[in-house]
Design a protein around this motif. Structure first.
Motif, PDB file in Angstrom:
ATOM      1  N   SER A   1      -0.588  -0.468   6.617  1.00  0.00           N
ATOM      2  CA  SER A   1      -0.509  -1.833   6.106  1.00  0.00           C
ATOM      3  C   SER A   1       0.817  -2.461   6.562  1.00  0.00           C
ATOM      4  O   SER A   1       1.648  -1.787   7.187  1.00  0.00           O
ATOM      5  CB  SER A   1      -0.598  -1.819   4.582  1.00  0.00           C
ATOM      6  N   GLU A   2       1.047  -3.703   6.195  1.00  0.00           N
ATOM      7  CA  GLU A   2       2.254  -4.396   6.656  1.00  0.00           C
ATOM      8  C   GLU A   2       3.528  -3.840   6.014  1.00  0.00           C
ATOM      9  O   GLU A   2       4.551  -3.651   6.656  1.00  0.00           O
ATOM     10  CB  GLU A   2       2.124  -5.869   6.293  1.00  0.00           C
ATOM     11  N   ASN A   3       3.429  -3.577   4.693  1.00  0.00           N
ATOM     12  CA  ASN A   3       4.600  -3.082   3.954  1.00  0.00           C
ATOM     13  C   ASN A   3       4.299  -1.773   3.234  1.00  0.00           C
ATOM     14  O   ASN A   3       4.213  -1.728   2.009  1.00  0.00           O
ATOM     15  CB  ASN A   3       5.059  -4.118   2.921  1.00  0.00           C
ATOM     16  N   PRO A   4       4.164  -0.707   3.993  1.00  0.00           N
ATOM     17  CA  PRO A   4       3.792   0.555   3.356  1.00  0.00           C
ATOM     18  C   PRO A   4       4.990   1.218   2.679  1.00  0.00           C
ATOM     19  O   PRO A   4       6.132   0.999   3.080  1.00  0.00           O
ATOM     20  CB  PRO A   4       3.333   1.413   4.536  1.00  0.00           C
ATOM     21  N   LEU A   5       4.701   1.990   1.637  1.00  0.00           N
ATOM     22  CA  LEU A   5       5.716   2.900   1.090  1.00  0.00           C
ATOM     23  C   LEU A   5       5.117   4.298   1.191  1.00  0.00           C
ATOM     24  O   LEU A   5       3.968   4.517   0.799  1.00  0.00           O
ATOM     25  CB  LEU A   5       6.024   2.581  -0.375  1.00  0.00           C
ATOM     26  N   PHE A   6       5.910   5.221   1.702  1.00  0.00           N
ATOM     27  CA  PHE A   6       5.447   6.606   1.799  1.00  0.00           C
ATOM     28  C   PHE A   6       5.996   7.411   0.638  1.00  0.00           C
ATOM     29  O   PHE A   6       7.193   7.332   0.338  1.00  0.00           O
ATOM     30  CB  PHE A   6       5.894   7.209   3.130  1.00  0.00           C
ATOM     31  N   ILE A   7       5.126   8.163  -0.009  1.00  0.00           N
ATOM     32  CA  ILE A   7       5.590   9.081  -1.052  1.00  0.00           C
ATOM     33  C   ILE A   7       5.287  10.504  -0.585  1.00  0.00           C
ATOM     34  O   ILE A   7       4.122  10.862  -0.361  1.00  0.00           O
ATOM     35  CB  ILE A   7       4.919   8.818  -2.418  1.00  0.00           C
ATOM     36  N   PHE A   8       6.341  11.276  -0.399  1.00  0.00           N
ATOM     37  CA  PHE A   8       6.180  12.682  -0.027  1.00  0.00           C
ATOM     38  C   PHE A   8       6.260  13.514  -1.292  1.00  0.00           C
ATOM     39  O   PHE A   8       7.234  13.396  -2.047  1.00  0.00           O
ATOM     40  CB  PHE A   8       7.279  13.100   0.969  1.00  0.00           C
ATOM     41  N   ILE A   9       5.229  14.309  -1.531  1.00  0.00           N
ATOM     42  CA  ILE A   9       5.247  15.178  -2.717  1.00  0.00           C
ATOM     43  C   ILE A   9       5.447  16.600  -2.215  1.00  0.00           C
ATOM     44  O   ILE A   9       4.654  17.098  -1.409  1.00  0.00           O
ATOM     45  CB  ILE A   9       3.931  15.086  -3.511  1.00  0.00           C
TER      46      ILE A   9
ATOM     47  N   ARG B   1       0.857  -1.190   0.000  1.00  0.00           N
ATOM     48  CA  ARG B   1       0.000   0.000   0.000  1.00  0.00           C
ATOM     49  C   ARG B   1       0.887   1.232   0.000  1.00  0.00           C
ATOM     50  O   ARG B   1       1.935   1.248   0.651  1.00  0.00           O
ATOM     51  CB  ARG B   1      -0.883   0.003   1.253  1.00  0.00           C
ATOM     52  N   ILE B   2       0.459   2.232  -0.768  1.00  0.00           N
ATOM     53  CA  ILE B   2       1.240   3.475  -0.822  1.00  0.00           C
ATOM     54  C   ILE B   2       0.487   4.563  -0.072  1.00  0.00           C
ATOM     55  O   ILE B   2      -0.734   4.690  -0.201  1.00  0.00           O
ATOM     56  CB  ILE B   2       1.511   3.882  -2.289  1.00  0.00           C
ATOM     57  N   TYR B   3       1.223   5.319   0.725  1.00  0.00           N
ATOM     58  CA  TYR B   3       0.653   6.460   1.445  1.00  0.00           C
ATOM     59  C   TYR B   3       1.296   7.710   0.881  1.00  0.00           C
ATOM     60  O   TYR B   3       2.503   7.918   1.047  1.00  0.00           O
ATOM     61  CB  TYR B   3       0.930   6.338   2.957  1.00  0.00           C
ATOM     62  N   ILE B   4       0.499   8.514   0.192  1.00  0.00           N
ATOM     63  CA  ILE B   4       1.008   9.783  -0.328  1.00  0.00           C
ATOM     64  C   ILE B   4       0.726  10.847   0.721  1.00  0.00           C
ATOM     65  O   ILE B   4      -0.395  10.961   1.224  1.00  0.00           O
ATOM     66  CB  ILE B   4       0.319  10.159  -1.656  1.00  0.00           C
TER      67      ILE B   4
ATOM     68  N   LYS C   1      -2.827   9.074  -7.104  1.00  0.00           N
ATOM     69  CA  LYS C   1      -3.485   7.859  -6.581  1.00  0.00           C
ATOM     70  C   LYS C   1      -4.235   7.137  -7.703  1.00  0.00           C
ATOM     71  O   LYS C   1      -4.243   5.904  -7.784  1.00  0.00           O
ATOM     72  CB  LYS C   1      -4.464   8.247  -5.461  1.00  0.00           C
ATOM     73  N   GLU C   2      -4.866   7.915  -8.578  1.00  0.00           N
ATOM     74  CA  GLU C   2      -5.635   7.312  -9.678  1.00  0.00           C
ATOM     75  C   GLU C   2      -4.713   6.488 -10.577  1.00  0.00           C
ATOM     76  O   GLU C   2      -5.055   5.385 -10.988  1.00  0.00           O
ATOM     77  CB  GLU C   2      -6.336   8.393 -10.515  1.00  0.00           C
ATOM     78  N   PHE C   3      -3.529   7.038 -10.865  1.00  0.00           N
ATOM     79  CA  PHE C   3      -2.580   6.299 -11.708  1.00  0.00           C
ATOM     80  C   PHE C   3      -2.087   5.052 -10.996  1.00  0.00           C
ATOM     81  O   PHE C   3      -2.025   3.970 -11.571  1.00  0.00           O
ATOM     82  CB  PHE C   3      -1.348   7.148 -12.030  1.00  0.00           C
ATOM     83  N   LEU C   4      -1.670   5.242  -9.743  1.00  0.00           N
ATOM     84  CA  LEU C   4      -1.079   4.111  -9.016  1.00  0.00           C
ATOM     85  C   LEU C   4      -2.082   2.969  -8.888  1.00  0.00           C
ATOM     86  O   LEU C   4      -1.717   1.795  -8.973  1.00  0.00           O
ATOM     87  CB  LEU C   4      -0.582   4.565  -7.637  1.00  0.00           C
ATOM     88  N   GLU C   5      -3.340   3.311  -8.701  1.00  0.00           N
ATOM     89  CA  GLU C   5      -4.338   2.254  -8.565  1.00  0.00           C
ATOM     90  C   GLU C   5      -4.749   1.699  -9.920  1.00  0.00           C
ATOM     91  O   GLU C   5      -4.898   0.497 -10.081  1.00  0.00           O
ATOM     92  CB  GLU C   5      -5.553   2.765  -7.780  1.00  0.00           C
ATOM     93  N   LYS C   6      -4.925   2.582 -10.908  1.00  0.00           N
ATOM     94  CA  LYS C   6      -5.451   2.110 -12.196  1.00  0.00           C
ATOM     95  C   LYS C   6      -4.372   1.486 -13.074  1.00  0.00           C
ATOM     96  O   LYS C   6      -4.628   0.512 -13.763  1.00  0.00           O
ATOM     97  CB  LYS C   6      -6.143   3.253 -12.940  1.00  0.00           C
TER      98      LYS C   6
END
Ligand code: M6R
Length: 357
Positions: A93-101, A49-52, A66-71
């Motif tokens: 989630s268990e293995n999150p990735l954080f994206i800071f914009i 799961r990605i957290y922006i 988010k739309e791109f990452l999901e679609k």
């Protein structure tokens, strides 16, 4: 330097087609294929799961990302306002990735989250315009926006650059995961750049819209559905910060749940219509507010236009439409600010980078 331009904001709006082309180049390999640094790609592929996390305009770019990452990459993604996330963290989630914009890479609210994320031991990727900025140095990975310096307080070219880089990241991740891409992103981003050019060459039209709809009003509403909803939130922020008109971006379908009570004779309502599957319903929303006296301005994408629309933007791939539909709203805000005698590049109470929490 702003050269012959009266304001940095106008120059930066005009630079967007060039920035799109620079981004394509920067992310292409010798074969002409889009590519992403291996470390970054592996981090994205390892995430469940990605957290922006971002603020202001960068947060709005995250909503589109988010739309791109999901679609395209099929990775579940959440988008959070940094100043909220830090005090009210969702269940991770268990293995999150954080994206800071962050255009500047210096925003304190985002940094506060990054510090916390590092304490928790989770990987972080920063998407920024400034190499060597704090958020870039402190994250595990960085992707650069290649937008060139953005001087105006109101962010314009950084928003479209952020969206473009997120589209590339998602496309490359999706391909590695073996998904069929329904379009050639290099080509589609090229079409976007050309469409942006057509819009920036047509400034008089947007100056006229600003004159007709926003020269004396105290408030304004923007409506859209689906991807257009993300863009109208950005459009409203832009108008607020530089023209001081009270503006809000709403999901078309939410109006009848309260906001429609605010519509009076002459209230400006600007609608975006770029998404085929919601074209009928957003048109319905425009009629609802018009029937209550609203002064409606519809900006539609070619192919979805109807008689009476205020402006038709060139056709681009639906998923990339935010890159193009935001441009008229940037120019309309610019001219509204100018006509109302505001300080376009340095609006009151604001700083280019917000380095306090
Ligand atoms: O530098 P950042 O992208 O982190 O800045 C985030 C916001 O402060 C910024 O986007 C702000 O909302 C702009 N003034 C909007 O035009």
């Amino acid at each position: 330097e702003k050269g012959t331009y009266p304001h940095y904001m106008l120059k930066e709006i005009d630079e967007q087609p060039l920035v799109m082309r620079k981004i394509i180049q920067a992310y292409q390999n010798e074969m002409g294929d889009l590519t992403i640094d291996h470390g970054v790609l592996n981090a994205v592929l390892a995430a469940d799961r990605i957290y922006i996390v971002a603020c202001g305009t960068s947060y709005h770019a995250g909503l589109v990302g988010k739309e791109f990452l999901e679609k395209t990459a099929k990775i579940p993604t959440e988008v959070h306002v940094a100043s909220e996330f830090v005090y009210n963290m969702p269940l991770l989630s268990e293995n999150p990735l954080f994206i800071f914009i962050s255009q500047s890479g210096e925003t304190a609210d985002s940094r506060a989250v990054l510090v916390r994320v590092k304490e928790l031991g989770h990987p972080a990727l920063t998407l920024t315009n400034v190499a060597g900025s704090t958020l870039s140095r402190e994250a595990n990975h960085t992707l650069l926006l290649h937008a060139g310096p953005e001087i105006a307080v109101a962010s314009t070219k950084a928003y479209t650059a952020q969206i473009a880089v997120l589209s590339i990241l998602s496309e490359v991740a999706g391909k590695v995961k073996g998904f069929d891409m329904e379009f050639d992103l290099v080509q589609e981003l090229g079409i976007v750049a050309t469409a942006m050019e057509a819009l920036t060459d047509d400034k008089e039209a947007f100056e006229q819209i600003a004159r007709d709809f926003l020269s004396t009003t105290r408030n304004a509403f923007f409506i859209g559905r689906s991807l257009d909803y993300h863009v109208v939130q950005e459009a409203a922020l832009k108008l607020k910060e530089i023209s001081y008109i009270q503006a809000e971006g709403f999901a078309g379908g939410e109006l009848k749940h309260g906001t429609i009570a605010l519509i009076e004779d002459g209230t400006p309502v600007l609608a975006l219509a770029t998404q085929e599957n919601v074209n009928l319903s957003i048109r319905g929303n425009v009629k609802e507010v018009a029937a209550r006296g609203a002064h409606t301005c519809t900006i539609a994408m070619k192919g979805l236009e109807e008689e009476g629309d205020s402006y038709v933007i060139p056709h681009v791939h639906e998923l990339l439409s935010p890159l193009v539909s935001v441009v008229p709203t940037q120019l309309i805000s610019y001219y509204a600010s100018l006509h109302r005698g505001c300080d376009v590049d340095k609006p009151r109470n604001l700083a280019k980078s917000v380095t306090v929490e």
